[in-house]
Design a protein around this motif. Structure first.
Motif, mmCIF file in Angstrom:
data_model
loop_
_atom_site.group_PDB
_atom_site.id
_atom_site.type_symbol
_atom_site.label_atom_id
_atom_site.label_comp_id
_atom_site.label_asym_id
_atom_site.label_seq_id
_atom_site.Cartn_x
_atom_site.Cartn_y
_atom_site.Cartn_z
ATOM 1 N N UNK A 471 0.889 -1.181 0.020
ATOM 2 C CA UNK A 471 0.023 0.117 0.085
ATOM 3 C C UNK A 471 0.861 1.278 0.151
ATOM 4 N N UNK A 472 2.087 1.292 0.417
ATOM 5 C CA UNK A 472 2.959 2.281 0.512
ATOM 6 C C UNK A 472 3.356 2.642 -0.864
ATOM 7 N N UNK A 473 3.630 1.479 -1.605
ATOM 8 C CA UNK A 473 4.176 1.538 -2.765
ATOM 9 C C UNK A 473 3.075 2.328 -3.822
ATOM 10 N N UNK A 474 1.653 1.561 -3.645
ATOM 11 C CA UNK A 474 0.594 2.324 -4.184
ATOM 12 C C UNK A 474 0.501 3.785 -4.003
ATOM 13 N N UNK A 475 0.656 3.982 -2.797
ATOM 14 C CA UNK A 475 0.173 5.484 -2.452
ATOM 15 C C UNK A 475 1.389 6.270 -3.313
ATOM 16 N N UNK A 476 2.640 5.883 -3.089
ATOM 17 C CA UNK A 476 3.660 6.520 -3.572
ATOM 18 C C UNK A 476 3.669 6.738 -5.139
#
Length: 582
Positions: A471-476
């Motif tokens: 989810x951090x990658x998707x947010x970034x």
């Protein structure tokens, strides 16, 4: 007279016995060869791992001593020579440095004529005692002036009579004038104390060799007759400098015992660390296995012979044959189980070693960062813009390396974490992570949706770790998407449960998909999306530890979907094998 059918039956029985006997003998010999190769590989791996640990210790010990000697030489050079110091000040300077150097028996300073100016063995209020060279008389100027630290040949300490290895550095003023020598006596007792704590086998030997002088500097266990002796015939002395590690099996030395020796050359010093083990000791377990295999093969041959004889007379012996084959299958299954446990034990030791090495890297990084900071504060006004830029880049690089070490330890912790399988609410974990990202998202508006009732039998700590990275990658990578969309969902997938995280971010070419889950691989660093490259590697380890798989589907500008599967039933977790008492 027997019938032809009976003769054919007897012939078939003995032909079958001959074939089976050949297979048993061939299989036993193959297994014996395999066990021997495995035993040698384990011994070589253990010795190589030990040399790497000893290399780090030797580099750190000699490095700390070289730094202290270099600092003393620098202070003498800045003052213009030994004569600029009061005798008490010199002794006080040496005493202060010796207090923090357990590896050095004492430090000393010699004048340019070779006479002893001070040493740390003397009380601060007394004149210096006899130094490393054993006399106070002036000597001629050294025939060869050179910069850098020189590691000398081992000798007996004038004060204690114990073995020491001298380490010296010539002192020059800013104009290049020779001012004298600063040095240290490396204590062999210190190294022996450290190696004693390793609790090695009594047959194992540790050596530190001087590569350029081709002599033995330090030996554990101590053998006074071998310290300082020539090792010019050692294969490590004449080896290519680019070849850092080497394994040699031969019969060398005074005992003429065939030994396995692992050599490791230090990167920035003329030193070679070696560990050796007698070949018979390394193969002790193999000899026991070989005897058991030969005994088992002999027993099986005897059983087959008896079986053939009984079949020759009566077919009832077929039941006995099936029992013997069942026993053989049980034995093989037990051996497979034993080999699997040994492999898991080796993996745990490797993870522990990598964690120790990562931890030890922090000290030099802190030193680099601290000294560059001090250099910028104390001498920044003397540097031009280019010099200050170099210092800033040096500090950023050291901080970056510290962050990478942290990420490596996080990656290792995923493998060390003991699985605790329980019913896990995947939807709740994903929603909590998205709420945390929104709270720290600097006002970004992201449209996220988590499907309800997503559950799995898994370790909640590791699943949170995997979802946090995804989810951090998707947010970034949806930073430039208007609007930004993130969706978390799942569905049945055969005998597994499938979960996915979809975004409409920058995406990537599928030709690079194989690099995604490798540590330190980043596809979008040039576009300003910074990261350590560890996140997806951690995701893969989490999923694979649960018995699932992970993959990605994407295209540039169309977003990315990350898929991973988890078994429907709780994973079977093998408990670590208890360590046997010696």
């Amino acid at each position: 007279m027997s019938s032809p059918s009976l003769r054919r039956f007897r012939l078939a029985v003995w032909l079958a016995f001959t074939l089976l006997a050949s297979l048993i003998v061939g299989g036993a010999l193959s297994l014996i060869r395999f066990d021997r190769e495995q035993a040698l590989q384990r011994a070589e791996s253990e010795l190589l791992s030990l040399t790497r640990v000893l290399e780090e210790h030797a580099a750190r010990s000699f490095g700390e001593t070289e730094a202290a000697v270099g600092e003393i030489a620098s202070q003498v050079a800045q003052r213009g020579g030994v004569e600029a110091f009061a005798e008490r000040d010199l002794q006080s300077l040496l005493h202060q440095r010796t207090a923090n150097l357990p590896e050095a028996e004492y430090l000393f300073i010699e004048r340019e004529d070779g006479s002893l100016a001070a040493d740390s063995n003397s009380p601060q209020t007394s004149p210096p005692a006899i130094g490393l060279h054993g006399h106070r008389k002036p000597a001629a100027m050294p025939p060869l002036l050179k910069e850098g630290v020189e590691i000398g040949s081992p000798a007996r300490s004038p004060g204690t009579g114990q073995w020491i290895t001298p380490l010296s550095r010539q002192i020059f003023d800013p104009l290049g004038r020779y001012l004298g020598t600063a040095g240290a006596a490396m204590s062999h007792d210190y190294f022996e104390g450290v190696y004693r704590e390793l609790e090695l086998s009594p047959e194992d030997t540790i050596l530190i060799l001087h590569a350029s002088r081709a002599i033995t500097l330090i030996r554990y266990p101590r053998a006074d007759g071998q310290i300082g002796t020539s090792v010019a015939d050692s294969p490590a002395i004449g080896a290519d400098l680019q070849q850092r590690s080497m394994i040699v099996t031969d019969a060398s030395g005074s005992d003429k015992i065939e030994r396995i020796t692992a050599y490791r050359r230090l990167a920035d010093r003329p030193l070679i660390v070696a560990t050796s083990r007698p070949l018979d000791h390394a193969l002790a377990d193999y000899y026991e296995h070989r005897d058991r295999i030969l005994a088992a093969a002999g027993v099986m041959l005897a059983l087959l012979g008896a079986l053939a004889y009984l079949l020759h007379r009566d077919t009832i012996r077929r039941d006995s044959e099936r029992a013997a084959l069942a026993e053989l299958n049980a034995t093989l299954e037990q051996r497979v189980h034993q080999r699997t446990e040994e492999l898991e034990h080796s993996n745990r030791e490797l993870l522990s070693f990598s964690y120790s090495v990562s931890h030890d890297l922090r000290a030099p990084l802190r030193a680099i960062n601290g000294f560059s900071h001090a250099l910028a504060e104390d001498y920044g006004d003397r540097l031009d813009d280019t010099g200050r830029s170099y210092l800033a880049r040096l500090r950023r690089a050291s901080l970056r390396m510290g962050e990478l070490i942290d990420e490596l330890q996080k990656l290792a912790s995923v493998s060390r974490h003991t699985l605790r399988i329980e019913h896990t609410d995947v939807s709740a974990i994903a929603q909590e992570i998205l709420d945390e990202l929104a709270a720290t998202g600097s006002g970004r508006v992201v449209q996220s949706h988590v499907e309800p009732d997503l559950t799995a039998d898994a370790d909640p700590v590791l699943i949170r770790n995997a979802l946090q990275n995804l989810l951090t990658n998707a947010w970034k990578f949806t930073r430039d998407s208007q609007p930004a969309l993130i969706h978390v969902g799942g569905r049945p997938h055969g005998d597994e449960k499938l979960f996915y995280v979809t975004d409409n971010g920058i995406g990537f070419e599928m030709a690079h998909a194989a690099k995604l889950f490798q540590p330190f691989q980043q596809l979008h660093r040039r576009e300003g999306f910074e990261g350590s490259g560890i996140g997806l590697a951690s995701v893969r380890r989490v999923v694979e530890r649960h018995g699932g798989t992970v993959w990605a589907e994407s295209s540039p500008g169309a977003g990315t979907t990350m898929f991973f599967t988890l078994p429907r039933s709780p994973a079977m977790v093998r408990r670590p094998r208890e360590k046997l008492n010696a």
